[in-house]
Design an enzyme around this catalytic site. Sequence first.
Site, PDB file in Angstrom:
ATOM      1  N   PRO A   2     -78.565  28.869 -59.867  1.00 15.14           N
ATOM      2  CA  PRO A   2     -78.371  30.132 -59.184  1.00 15.14           C
ATOM      3  C   PRO A   2     -79.611  31.010 -59.154  1.00 15.14           C
ATOM      4  O   PRO A   2     -80.143  31.390 -60.182  1.00 15.14           O
ATOM      5  CB  PRO A   2     -77.241  30.796 -59.963  1.00 15.14           C
ATOM      6  CG  PRO A   2     -77.173  30.085 -61.254  1.00 15.14           C
ATOM      7  CD  PRO A   2     -77.727  28.734 -61.050  1.00 15.14           C
ATOM      8  N   GLU A   3     -80.065  31.307 -57.946  1.00 17.46           N
ATOM      9  CA  GLU A   3     -81.082  32.323 -57.731  1.00 17.46           C
ATOM     10  C   GLU A   3     -80.386  33.421 -56.929  1.00 17.46           C
ATOM     11  O   GLU A   3     -79.166  33.436 -56.845  1.00 17.46           O
ATOM     12  CB  GLU A   3     -82.297  31.714 -57.018  1.00 17.46           C
ATOM     13  CG  GLU A   3     -82.922  30.572 -57.843  1.00 17.46           C
ATOM     14  CD  GLU A   3     -84.161  29.954 -57.232  1.00 17.46           C
ATOM     15  OE1 GLU A   3     -84.846  30.635 -56.449  1.00 17.46           O
ATOM     16  OE2 GLU A   3     -84.447  28.778 -57.544  1.00 17.46           O
ATOM     17  N   HIS A  99     -66.510  23.607 -70.859  1.00 15.27           N
ATOM     18  CA  HIS A  99     -67.469  24.609 -71.346  1.00 15.27           C
ATOM     19  C   HIS A  99     -67.014  26.023 -70.998  1.00 15.27           C
ATOM     20  O   HIS A  99     -67.796  26.854 -70.558  1.00 15.27           O
ATOM     21  CB  HIS A  99     -68.852  24.331 -70.789  1.00 15.27           C
ATOM     22  CG  HIS A  99     -69.382  23.001 -71.209  1.00 15.27           C
ATOM     23  ND1 HIS A  99     -69.787  22.738 -72.500  1.00 15.27           N
ATOM     24  CD2 HIS A  99     -69.544  21.843 -70.528  1.00 15.27           C
ATOM     25  CE1 HIS A  99     -70.192  21.479 -72.584  1.00 15.27           C
ATOM     26  NE2 HIS A  99     -70.051  20.906 -71.403  1.00 15.27           N
ATOM     27  N   ARG A 119     -74.730  24.676 -69.960  1.00  9.45           N
ATOM     28  CA  ARG A 119     -75.954  24.734 -70.785  1.00  9.45           C
ATOM     29  C   ARG A 119     -76.100  26.049 -71.540  1.00  9.45           C
ATOM     30  O   ARG A 119     -77.069  26.245 -72.261  1.00  9.45           O
ATOM     31  CB  ARG A 119     -77.189  24.496 -69.911  1.00  9.45           C
ATOM     32  CG  ARG A 119     -77.234  23.058 -69.408  1.00  9.45           C
ATOM     33  CD  ARG A 119     -78.338  22.828 -68.388  1.00  9.45           C
ATOM     34  NE  ARG A 119     -77.858  21.888 -67.382  1.00  9.45           N
ATOM     35  CZ  ARG A 119     -78.531  21.545 -66.295  1.00  9.45           C
ATOM     36  NH1 ARG A 119     -79.722  22.061 -66.064  1.00  9.45           N
ATOM     37  NH2 ARG A 119     -78.041  20.697 -65.445  1.00  9.45           N
ATOM     38  N   ARG A 162    -103.340  41.203 -60.408  1.00  8.33           N
ATOM     39  CA  ARG A 162    -102.996  40.215 -61.438  1.00  8.33           C
ATOM     40  C   ARG A 162    -103.925  39.010 -61.436  1.00  8.33           C
ATOM     41  O   ARG A 162    -104.197  38.434 -60.384  1.00  8.33           O
ATOM     42  CB  ARG A 162    -101.555  39.733 -61.247  1.00  8.33           C
ATOM     43  CG  ARG A 162    -100.546  40.806 -61.570  1.00  8.33           C
ATOM     44  CD  ARG A 162     -99.299  40.186 -62.123  1.00  8.33           C
ATOM     45  NE  ARG A 162     -98.405  41.235 -62.624  1.00  8.33           N
ATOM     46  CZ  ARG A 162     -97.251  40.985 -63.221  1.00  8.33           C
ATOM     47  NH1 ARG A 162     -96.857  39.748 -63.380  1.00  8.33           N
ATOM     48  NH2 ARG A 162     -96.506  41.969 -63.655  1.00  8.33           N
TER      49      ARG A 162
END
Length: 289
Positions: A2-3, A99, A119, A162
């Site tokens: 998921p983004e 889970h 996870r 940066r």
Amino acid sequence: MPELPEVEVVRRGLADHVVGRTIERAEFRGARVARRHLPGPLDLAARLEGNHIQEARRRGKYLWLVLRAPDGHQQGLIAHLGMSGQLLVEPSEAPEEKHLHARFTFADGDPELRFVDQRTFGGMALAELTPEGVPEPVAHIAPDPLEAAYDQAAVVRRMKTRDSAVKRALLDQSLVSGVGNIYADEALWRAQVHGERLCSSLTKPALRRVLDHAREVMLAALGEGGTSFDALYVNVNGASGYFDRSLHAYGQEGRPCDRCGTLIRREAFMNRSSFSCPHCQPRPRLRHG
DNA sequence: CTTTTCTCCTGTATGC
DNA sequence: TGCATACAGGAGAAAA
């Protein structure tokens, strides 16, 4: 994995199925899912009971439910999906997932809400809201490219100073949020920039192009319901996204570039993988000194 | 302060 | 067949 687009799909699902309801009981299992809640998961669950869910909000990859307690106090229940987290809306009779880490039942009955995470990189937390309406643990996360508070010119100015790789900057959630490994590679492919190029060595227009493409590729993915590669990412109703069919770089090692036909390469980057076109995205010259 | 590296987790794929 | 190893990677802590 998921983004931003995937998390937004989940947020919409929560808005449809959970907002407006009152939590009757909450349950957290294991020590990890209740993040940084020192009094422990039992205390966290107890604090949620009786809260009314007013809103489902998101910034970058962070989701939160705006809760209103019986005494009127507002707090945010944060959910981060990590890389395998799922929020499922299901009948309470549905068999427990292997889970299953948290479940919420409501005063109006079924369906219930579950947090499932193989996870366990994801987690949940209860936090106070800042005056801007963002939970305190999310306050350091920069606006994402799809929200009104996003100021791309300011992001470009910060990036330009940066001395780090442009892909590293794209993944830095305190600079611009919502972009993960997949959409970073897709944005860089579209902008024809190698992720190892230093921000400070790119022109501001080039940085602007990279950010424009990041925004556009995430919008396109959102239009298709998000990206999914295996059964790990599922939206709030249990349906997978399918944007993975539209990827040009990520996971495409050995396949011809959709722009020039050169075979897409994979390189190690930040203990993970980067995919790019050797012709469209030439590596920068090696730094020395 | 800025920048980089390490660590958490478990299912799946691959190699010997 | 079985066991060991690599890999997926978001983000915060720790290190440099």
